[in-house]
Design an enzyme around this catalytic site. Sequence first.
Site, PDB file in Angstrom:
ATOM      1  N   LYS A 174      -2.617   6.295   1.497  1.00  0.00           N
ATOM      2  CA  LYS A 174      -2.449   6.803   2.863  1.00  0.00           C
ATOM      3  C   LYS A 174      -1.543   8.042   2.822  1.00  0.00           C
ATOM      4  CE  LYS A 174      -2.326   4.619   7.376  1.00  0.00           C
ATOM      5  NZ  LYS A 174      -3.559   5.172   7.917  1.00  0.00           N
ATOM      6  N   GLU A 223     -16.198   6.037   4.695  1.00  0.00           N
ATOM      7  CA  GLU A 223     -15.441   5.423   5.785  1.00  0.00           C
ATOM      8  C   GLU A 223     -15.400   6.355   6.975  1.00  0.00           C
ATOM      9  OE1 GLU A 223     -11.277   4.770   4.784  1.00  0.00           O
ATOM     10  OE2 GLU A 223     -11.384   6.433   3.391  1.00  0.00           O
ATOM     11  N   ARG A 248       0.842  -1.205   0.000  1.00  0.00           N
ATOM     12  CA  ARG A 248       0.000   0.000   0.000  1.00  0.00           C
ATOM     13  C   ARG A 248       0.873   1.250   0.000  1.00  0.00           C
ATOM     14  NH1 ARG A 248      -4.564   0.168   4.515  1.00  0.00           N
ATOM     15  NH2 ARG A 248      -2.794   0.643   5.850  1.00  0.00           N
TER      16      ARG A 248
HETATM   17  C1  LIG Z   1      -8.739   6.498   6.354  1.00  0.00           C
HETATM   18  C2  LIG Z   1      -8.513   5.109   6.820  1.00  0.00           C
HETATM   19  N1  LIG Z   1      -9.408   4.169   6.481  1.00  0.00           N
HETATM   20  C3  LIG Z   1      -9.254   2.891   6.860  1.00  0.00           C
HETATM   21  C4  LIG Z   1      -8.164   2.487   7.619  1.00  0.00           C
HETATM   22  C5  LIG Z   1      -8.009   1.044   8.006  1.00  0.00           C
HETATM   23  O1  LIG Z   1      -6.944   0.459   7.326  1.00  0.00           O
HETATM   24  P1  LIG Z   1      -6.146  -0.771   7.970  1.00  0.00           P
HETATM   25  O2  LIG Z   1      -7.139  -1.828   8.213  1.00  0.00           O
HETATM   26  O3  LIG Z   1      -5.138  -1.133   6.947  1.00  0.00           O
HETATM   27  O4  LIG Z   1      -5.554  -0.257   9.233  1.00  0.00           O
HETATM   28  C6  LIG Z   1      -7.208   3.443   8.011  1.00  0.00           C
HETATM   29  C7  LIG Z   1      -6.039   3.064   8.802  1.00  0.00           C
HETATM   30  O5  LIG Z   1      -5.002   2.798   8.287  1.00  0.00           O
HETATM   31  C8  LIG Z   1      -7.383   4.783   7.588  1.00  0.00           C
HETATM   32  O6  LIG Z   1      -6.497   5.728   7.908  1.00  0.00           O
END
Ligand SMILES: Cc1ncc(COP(=O)(O)O)c(C=O)c1O
Length: 317
Positions: free
Chosen positions: A164, A200, A63
Amino acid sequence: MYAMKCSLGQHFSHGSLTPLSSVSLNPAASVLNYAQGVFEGLKAQRSDEGRILLFRPEENARRMKMGAERMCMPCPSVEQFVNAVKHTVIANRRWVPPPGKGSLYIRPLLIASGVALGLRPPPEFTFLTYASPVNSYHKSPLDLKVENKLFRAITGHGGTGGIKSIANYAPVFRAINEAKIQGFSDVLFLDAATANYIEEVSSSNVFVVKGNVISTPVADGSILPGITRKSIIELATDLGYQVMERDVEVEETLQADEVFCTGTAMGVKSVASVTYNNRRVEYKTGADSVCQKLYDTLVGIQTGLVETTKNWIVQVD
Ligand SMILES: Cc1ncc(COP(=O)(O)O)c(C=O)c1O
């Protein structure tokens, strides 16, 4: 912390561990002026036998690579990324809490540390990983507020909602601050185009349960493709649920039996209520919820309690 530097057009080659220290940057560094940076987050857990376990770290590496490409930055390879994480965990092993008492959160960070006053990638980039022990995020189920005026990130195809990027996080502060003052735990963001579909929460993905069907918004560039999300889709399917990645309307969310969130920080977390335009709806939570079943399975795998044939666990030591 572990640090590596790389020049524009080159590949990261070797890094080293140093004591945690401040990072010195020129005021014209691209990361400070143009938010050219991406980060990651993952946890090291201690198992009952004292082993230290990482959960799918190569997914975080991939990612970061996707984000780096979008932001015109060179990126460590998957192997270099995972090595850096392992070195950081081993150097900080005394800070990995005992089983059930939290975890060591590892934060890999890739920044444009070089100088470029003009709008272009600079000559130097820095990759860092540092760590901190953390407790679980929220103890009780979440009370979410649907935010329909402020939006999370530049969404849609070609946007940056799906990576991210460091630029995606400060824009949620205002909505979170307002929600917290009103007594909510977090904010559920909507799509910026129509404000009709859920996307989200500020740092977690969202799932909606109705009967045997579990639905979650499609990760098509607007939302972060969470590693917990991806794992829960697989585990829920294995457990016999019908899992659908599709557009989910706010109204449908309000009609659900259960809503839950997934993310590295919170694991799998029940939502107790969602409030949309002053209308508050409550959901099933507790011992016999779908969320609890998925939580037990996921956390069991992450902490080494549940045996799995999935190749998801990396032992550090
Ligand atoms: C905006 C956002 N959505 C979703 C997630 C969940 O991702 P993960 O399951 O990889 O931690 C995160 C955290 O990393 C995030 O910052």
